[in-house]
Design a protein around this motif. Structure first.
Motif, PDB file in Angstrom:
ATOM      1  N   ALA A 181      44.346  37.884  45.094  1.00  0.00           N
ATOM      2  CA  ALA A 181      44.027  36.498  44.723  1.00  0.00           C
ATOM      3  C   ALA A 181      45.004  35.991  43.668  1.00  0.00           C
ATOM      4  O   ALA A 181      45.447  34.834  43.705  1.00  0.00           O
ATOM      5  CB  ALA A 181      42.590  36.415  44.212  1.00  0.00           C
ATOM      6  N   ARG A 182      45.333  36.835  42.706  1.00  0.00           N
ATOM      7  CA  ARG A 182      46.319  36.457  41.682  1.00  0.00           C
ATOM      8  C   ARG A 182      47.676  36.196  42.313  1.00  0.00           C
ATOM      9  O   ARG A 182      48.392  35.253  41.935  1.00  0.00           O
ATOM     10  CB  ARG A 182      46.420  37.570  40.631  1.00  0.00           C
ATOM     11  CG  ARG A 182      47.328  37.226  39.459  1.00  0.00           C
ATOM     12  CD  ARG A 182      47.485  38.393  38.496  1.00  0.00           C
ATOM     13  NE  ARG A 182      48.186  39.520  39.105  1.00  0.00           N
ATOM     14  CZ  ARG A 182      48.573  40.599  38.430  1.00  0.00           C
ATOM     15  NH1 ARG A 182      48.312  40.714  37.136  1.00  0.00           N
ATOM     16  NH2 ARG A 182      49.211  41.578  39.049  1.00  0.00           N
ATOM     17  N   GLN A 183      48.056  37.030  43.289  1.00  0.00           N
ATOM     18  CA  GLN A 183      49.329  36.833  43.984  1.00  0.00           C
ATOM     19  C   GLN A 183      49.352  35.487  44.694  1.00  0.00           C
ATOM     20  O   GLN A 183      50.373  34.787  44.704  1.00  0.00           O
ATOM     21  CB  GLN A 183      49.541  37.961  44.995  1.00  0.00           C
ATOM     22  CG  GLN A 183      50.842  37.902  45.769  1.00  0.00           C
ATOM     23  CD  GLN A 183      52.051  38.105  44.882  1.00  0.00           C
ATOM     24  OE1 GLN A 183      52.032  38.936  43.985  1.00  0.00           O
ATOM     25  NE2 GLN A 183      53.105  37.343  45.133  1.00  0.00           N
ATOM     26  N   GLN A 184      48.206  35.119  45.276  1.00  0.00           N
ATOM     27  CA  GLN A 184      48.114  33.823  45.967  1.00  0.00           C
ATOM     28  C   GLN A 184      48.202  32.668  44.980  1.00  0.00           C
ATOM     29  O   GLN A 184      48.867  31.661  45.245  1.00  0.00           O
ATOM     30  CB  GLN A 184      46.803  33.760  46.739  1.00  0.00           C
ATOM     31  CG  GLN A 184      46.541  32.430  47.429  1.00  0.00           C
ATOM     32  CD  GLN A 184      45.227  32.437  48.190  1.00  0.00           C
ATOM     33  OE1 GLN A 184      45.154  32.854  49.340  1.00  0.00           O
ATOM     34  NE2 GLN A 184      44.159  31.975  47.552  1.00  0.00           N
ATOM     35  N   ALA A 185      47.539  32.801  43.843  1.00  0.00           N
ATOM     36  CA  ALA A 185      47.499  31.713  42.862  1.00  0.00           C
ATOM     37  C   ALA A 185      48.783  31.612  42.044  1.00  0.00           C
ATOM     38  O   ALA A 185      49.158  30.525  41.587  1.00  0.00           O
ATOM     39  CB  ALA A 185      46.302  31.903  41.933  1.00  0.00           C
ATOM     40  N   TYR A 186      49.455  32.750  41.850  1.00  0.00           N
ATOM     41  CA  TYR A 186      50.691  32.794  41.056  1.00  0.00           C
ATOM     42  C   TYR A 186      51.752  33.548  41.866  1.00  0.00           C
ATOM     43  O   TYR A 186      51.999  34.736  41.635  1.00  0.00           O
ATOM     44  CB  TYR A 186      50.469  33.547  39.744  1.00  0.00           C
ATOM     45  CG  TYR A 186      49.474  32.940  38.789  1.00  0.00           C
ATOM     46  CD1 TYR A 186      49.880  32.069  37.779  1.00  0.00           C
ATOM     47  CD2 TYR A 186      48.125  33.278  38.874  1.00  0.00           C
ATOM     48  CE1 TYR A 186      48.966  31.543  36.878  1.00  0.00           C
ATOM     49  CE2 TYR A 186      47.208  32.750  37.979  1.00  0.00           C
ATOM     50  CZ  TYR A 186      47.632  31.887  36.982  1.00  0.00           C
ATOM     51  OH  TYR A 186      46.727  31.365  36.094  1.00  0.00           O
ATOM     52  N   PRO A 187      52.414  32.899  42.823  1.00  0.00           N
ATOM     53  CA  PRO A 187      53.373  33.615  43.683  1.00  0.00           C
ATOM     54  C   PRO A 187      54.500  34.289  42.909  1.00  0.00           C
ATOM     55  O   PRO A 187      55.075  35.269  43.380  1.00  0.00           O
ATOM     56  CB  PRO A 187      53.921  32.497  44.591  1.00  0.00           C
ATOM     57  CG  PRO A 187      52.856  31.441  44.578  1.00  0.00           C
ATOM     58  CD  PRO A 187      52.249  31.492  43.219  1.00  0.00           C
ATOM     59  N   GLU A 188      54.793  33.787  41.710  1.00  0.00           N
ATOM     60  CA  GLU A 188      55.886  34.352  40.917  1.00  0.00           C
ATOM     61  C   GLU A 188      55.469  35.556  40.086  1.00  0.00           C
ATOM     62  O   GLU A 188      56.315  36.210  39.455  1.00  0.00           O
ATOM     63  CB  GLU A 188      56.461  33.264  39.992  1.00  0.00           C
ATOM     64  CG  GLU A 188      55.497  32.764  38.916  1.00  0.00           C
ATOM     65  CD  GLU A 188      54.613  31.620  39.345  1.00  0.00           C
ATOM     66  OE1 GLU A 188      54.552  30.604  38.613  1.00  0.00           O
ATOM     67  OE2 GLU A 188      53.948  31.734  40.403  1.00  0.00           O
TER      68      GLU A 188
END
Length: 535
Positions: A181-188
């Motif tokens: 979910a973090r990867q989705q919300a913060y792609p960088e």
């Protein structure tokens, strides 16, 4: 300004060292196969006897902190010891320090079963000793995990879109899901980390498991990054309060990341209204994770599946076969609709792990923190085959029936309160008294729980709901029968009467708002026996 210096030779480890020669006749191999056969038969005989007679042990360990350590040698043995003596020390030293989770009257936390088929699978997995990190390192470990999780996905009524992977516990499964979910919300985030990026927020109900907060800490959001959403009068998340919290955070410049809904909360086993929560998550583009660690197996029962309505819309789901699917600890299943996002969050392939099969098969190491992967799928495969889908459903139905029968007794019993509904197999209740202030009632219930646990016949745990103590009795062991619950109820009633008599004889406690001596450790009855061996 610092200057670069060359390390002196004494600062560097040697390139190699000398090894003492092997003494003539010294053993360098494993236990000889025939010796292993003898000791393995002895161990399996002990295991079979244990499972046959586990209810004759005191459920709770009869030791004090530090007792076991004091009984063990200060240093490891220099010379090999006889395995028969090691097994004897296991029985004499280790077993007395065991709280028996496989006991039919273990009702604390969530009751479980390490079933015989699962134990056999675990034994064989230990013998094979594989590490299924990449397909090449264990083709069977990789493909059996994929396949058996496909069976279970259908068994639970989930769509084929879900990809499954086994983790150790629900804490790890939820961490992996929320990292995606973090990867989705913060792609960088994979490259730069969270520093300098807007604050993020995970949303979960006030009754969500503490592992969600641990995930928030681990993923860099901190405790403030997990916002607790109010619940209704039966401890289910309020979807409109969730919507308001998300909108409030957006207005404050906080980035919403994920929503965690629970089907089977830890304190009460209440199912959140997942379908309504899914609408809120979808409206705001948030990852929805469903924690069904305890209750997930119950979705296999058609009569219970309505309790899971909407979970098929989740981005990820966790359920633990080691809770209610009769599989030995540890075995947690994470399903996700977005394996690519999970892989993006975790996959890192150094040159020494590159294999010719890359692209032809999955590598389990790509879907979580751990590189090493135990062969957990084997015991799960054994359980599914040995019990069969309908056999598992029937056992779950029986646990639910037993719990609801007990709930009726609580509701009908004078001086007892059923604190929450019983959707699954956990009963949450308390002893009440109109003459005691709330704090005194809390002390009474804690004293009652300790008194019942100290009989050695039963183990219960507690929780706090709306600020008040409540007792929990969970049913999930295959050996639990109506007679065990009848005895638990008898001990609870007898203990309550005895404690209330002690309170009455101590004088008027309503002025003080506390139970006094009956709630203190000194007043708790001593164990019926100091022995940890079966009666």
């Amino acid at each position: 300004m610092s200057t670069r210096s060359t390390p002196s030779p004494s600062d560097l480890p040697p390139l190699s060292t000398e090894i003492d020669p092997r003494p003539a006749g010294a053993a360098t191999g494993d236990l000889p196969p025939e010796d292993f056969r003898v000791q393995a038969h002895a161990a399996v005989d002990w295991m079979a006897d244990y499972l046959a007679g586990v209810e004759h042990y005191p459920v709770l360990a009869r030791v004090r902190p530090g007792e076991l350590k004091a009984a063990l040698p200060a240093a490891a043995p220099e010379e090999a010891e006889d395995m028969a003596q090691v097994l004897q020390d296991f029985e004499d030293l280790i077993v007395p320090g065991i709280t028996h989770w496989n006991h039919p009257s273990f009702h604390g936390y969530f009751a479980v079963t390490g079933s015989a088929p699962g134990i056999l699978g675990e034994m064989l997995a230990s013998t094979l000793n594989i590490n299924a990190m990449v397909w090449r390192s264990s083709p069977a470990g990789t493909e059996l995990e994929e396949h058996v999780l496909g069976w279970i996905r259908a068994f639970l009524g989930l769509p084929e879109a879900y990809f499954g992977v086994i983790q150790d516990t629900a804490s790890s499964s939820s961490l992996v899901a929320l990292a995606a979910a973090r990867q989705q919300a913060y792609p960088e985030v994979r490259e730069t980390g969270l520093f300098g990026l807007p604050r993020g927020r995970i949303y979960a109900s006030q009754e969500a498991h503490s592992s969600i907060e641990k995930a928030g800490i681990t993923l860099g959001f901190g405790l403030e990054g997990v916002r607790k959403i109010p619940v209704d009068d039966v401890f289910r998340m309020d979807p409109e309060a969730l919507r308001s919290a998300i909108e409030e955070d957006l207005a404050a410049g906080i980035r919403p990341v994920a929503v965690v809904a629970t089907v089977g909360t830890t304190s009460t086993t209440s199912p959140d209204p997942v379908r309504a929560i899914a609408r809120v998550a979808r409206d705001h583009g948030l990852w929805l994770h469903v924690d069904a660690a305890y209750a997930g197996a119950a979705a296999s029962v058609p009569e219970l599946r309505p309790l899971f309505a909407g979970w098929e819309e989740a981005d990820s789901i966790v359920f633990n076969p080691h809770k209610w699917l009769f599989t030995p600890v540890d075995c947690s299943v994470l399903y996700t609709r977005h394996p690519g996002t999970v892989k993006q969050a975790f996959s890192l392939v150094p040159e020494y792990l590159v294999t010719p099969e890359q692209g032809e098969s999955i590598n389990l190491m790509d879907y979580g923190v751990a590189l090493g992967r135990r062969f957990r799928a084997l015991k799960l495969w054994f359980v599914m085959r040995a019990f069969g889908a309908e056999g598992i459903r029937e056992r779950i139905r029986e646990h639910v029936r037993l719990a609801r029968d007990l709930a009726v007794q609580v509701e009908e019993g004078e001086g007892w309160e059923l604190v929450a509904p019983v959707p699954f197999s956990t009963v949450v209740f308390r002893r009440t008294s109109p003459t005691l202030l709330p704090e005194a009632q809390d002390a009474l219930n804690m004293a009652l729980m300790h008194a019942v646990n100290d009989t050695g016949e039963v183990f219960l745990s507690h929780t706090r709901l709306n600020g008040r103590i409540a007792l929990r009795l969970s049913i999930g062991n295959l050996r639990t029968e109506a007679r065990h619950l009848a005895r638990s109820w008898e001990l609870l009633q007898d203990g309550a009467r005895r404690l209330e008599q002690e309170i009455a004889s101590a004088g008027d406690v309503t002025e003080h708002g506390a139970v006094g001596s009956p709630g203190s450790p000194a007043s708790i009855p001593s164990p019926i026996s100091t022995s940890s061996k079966p009666a």
